[in-house]
Write an enzyme that holds these catalytic residues in place. Structure first.
Site, mmCIF file in Angstrom:
data_model
loop_
_atom_site.group_PDB
_atom_site.id
_atom_site.type_symbol
_atom_site.label_atom_id
_atom_site.label_comp_id
_atom_site.label_asym_id
_atom_site.label_seq_id
_atom_site.Cartn_x
_atom_site.Cartn_y
_atom_site.Cartn_z
ATOM 1 C CB SER A 30 0.387 -15.829 12.966
ATOM 2 O OG SER A 30 0.288 -15.417 14.491
ATOM 3 C CG HIS A 61 3.195 -11.578 14.717
ATOM 4 N ND1 HIS A 61 2.200 -10.831 14.336
ATOM 5 C CD2 HIS A 61 2.798 -12.599 15.047
ATOM 6 C CE1 HIS A 61 1.300 -11.587 14.137
ATOM 7 N NE2 HIS A 61 1.607 -12.594 14.779
ATOM 8 C CG HIS A 83 -2.444 -10.005 18.224
ATOM 9 N ND1 HIS A 83 -1.218 -10.080 17.818
ATOM 10 C CD2 HIS A 83 -3.153 -10.756 17.256
ATOM 11 C CE1 HIS A 83 -0.924 -10.733 16.762
ATOM 12 N NE2 HIS A 83 -1.955 -11.278 16.587
ATOM 13 C CE1 TYR A 85 -1.702 -11.922 21.969
ATOM 14 C CE2 TYR A 85 -3.482 -12.338 20.563
ATOM 15 C CZ TYR A 85 -2.194 -12.225 20.798
ATOM 16 O OH TYR A 85 -1.259 -12.910 19.726
ATOM 17 C CD GLU A 86 0.834 -8.004 21.196
ATOM 18 O OE1 GLU A 86 2.102 -7.505 21.195
ATOM 19 O OE2 GLU A 86 0.353 -7.604 20.014
ATOM 20 C CB ALA A 113 -2.411 -18.287 11.462
ATOM 21 C CG MET A 211 -6.799 -14.975 19.111
ATOM 22 S SD MET A 211 -5.562 -15.482 20.211
ATOM 23 C CE MET A 211 -5.978 -17.283 20.285
ATOM 24 C CG HIS A 247 1.961 -19.272 18.800
ATOM 25 N ND1 HIS A 247 1.158 -18.814 17.916
ATOM 26 C CD2 HIS A 247 3.057 -18.673 18.750
ATOM 27 C CE1 HIS A 247 1.569 -17.880 17.305
ATOM 28 N NE2 HIS A 247 2.790 -17.522 17.729
HETATM 29 N N1 HPA Z 1 -7.936 -20.207 17.438
HETATM 30 C C1 HPA Z 1 -7.957 -18.796 17.730
HETATM 31 N N2 HPA Z 1 -6.939 -18.190 16.897
HETATM 32 C C2 HPA Z 1 -5.980 -18.875 16.435
HETATM 33 C C3 HPA Z 1 -6.439 -20.413 16.223
HETATM 34 C C4 HPA Z 1 -7.327 -20.965 16.786
HETATM 35 O O1 HPA Z 1 -7.488 -22.404 16.736
HETATM 36 N N3 HPA Z 1 -5.401 -20.699 15.333
HETATM 37 C C5 HPA Z 1 -4.696 -19.700 14.859
HETATM 38 N N4 HPA Z 1 -4.999 -18.674 15.589
#
Ligand code: HPA
Length: 273
Positions: A30, A61, A83, A85-86, A113, A211, A247
């Site tokens: 990200s 992305h 990811h 989670y997708e 990130a 994540m 996000h």
């Molecule tokens: N938690 C999980 N994933 C993240 C966060 C967060 O606070 N910030 C950016 N990605």
């Protein structure tokens, strides 16, 4: 793991990807999509043209694999990641690592990130990932042993290669960018954490939470590709600040940090020229 998916993906790439070893692979998470400085782009392929990789569904992305030259090095950059989670399984998540293995990749830099857990961290800070906590309980090596992916019980004492991490710190010092060291906790997402979870991860030794990254780096460690990890702290994790997380905040913070991230990645790569 469905091996056929990786074969089809590799078959779809132009010949030029296989012509000589890749000096460094990059997986750009990200906000990291626009950090590249390229002397010459050799080839560029959109993810949706790579079977089994598919278009990333996450805003921020880019979804492009770029083979390029910089400082005389051959770099394969996966701009954007898939990811867990997708919901498409682990194959798309770890595909960049498997493709890099087939390109005889010499090293890997993985970026992301994350939410800052360490109270010293501010939004926009950068952190070298020194180790991780896998809170998810799954990893890409579950399943039959694949000899290409190392042994049954891989050692994870040094997932993040100490020499490469030192090179990141040296590069940062040279260009005057400050870098934290820290442990990254991996959660499945797509939910942000609860404040109670963040307190628990802090107690377990985590400095940041996110994540991604851990599946790819676990596989790279098992295969034996020296790997470094770099995280942009996008926000204080849940409960550390009172406002709700979103996000957009993550994208804004990484965008502000982009010039620093770009200079650091470039100074890191230059050290292998
Ligand atoms: N938690 C999980 N994933 C993240 C966060 C967060 O606070 N910030 C950016 N990605």
């Amino acid at each position: 793991m469905n091996w056929e998916i990786f074969n089809k993906a590799a078959d779809s790439l132009p010949e030029v990807f296989w012509e000589s070893p890749v000096d460094c692979g990059l997986i750009l998470g990200s906000g990291w999509g626009s950090v590249l400085t390229c002397d010459e782009v050799i080839a560029s392929v959109k993810y949706d043209r790579i079977p089994g990789l598919g278009q990333t569904s996450v805003v921020g992305h880019a979804g492009e694999l770029r083979l390029y030259l910089r400082h005389g090095l051959r770099i394969a950059a996966f701009m954007g990641r898939r990811h867990y989670y997708e919901g498409a399984g682990m194959e798309p998540v770890v595909m960049p690592v498997e493709l890099l293995r087939r390109m005889s990749g010499r090293r890997l830099l993985v970026t992301n990130a994350s939410g800052g857990i360490n109270p010293k961290f501010k939004a926009g800070d950068l952190m070298v990932i020194t180790d991780h906590l896998n809170t998810v309980g799954i990893n890409p090596l579950i399943g039959p042993v694949n000899p290409n992916w190392g042994v049954r019980f891989p050692d994870l004492s040094h997932v993040y290669n100490p020499e490469l991490s030192a090179i990141l710190r040296e590069a940062a010092a040279e260009i005057g960018v400050s870098l934290w060291d820290g442990v990254y906790a991996f959660t499945a997402g797509p939910v942000f954490e609860t404040p109670a979870e963040v307190r628990a991860y802090a107690g377990m030794g985590a400095d940041a939470v996110g994540m991604s990254t851990v599946p790819e780096c676990t596989l790279a460690a098992a295969i034996g590709i020296p790997t470094a990890g770099l995280s942009c702290i996008a926000n204080p994790a849940a409960g550390i600040q009172s406002e709700a997380l979103n996000h957009q905040e993550v994208l804004d913070a990484t965008q502000k940090a982009t010039p620093r991230m770009a200079t650091l990645v470039d100074a890191f790569l230059r050290r292998f020229a």
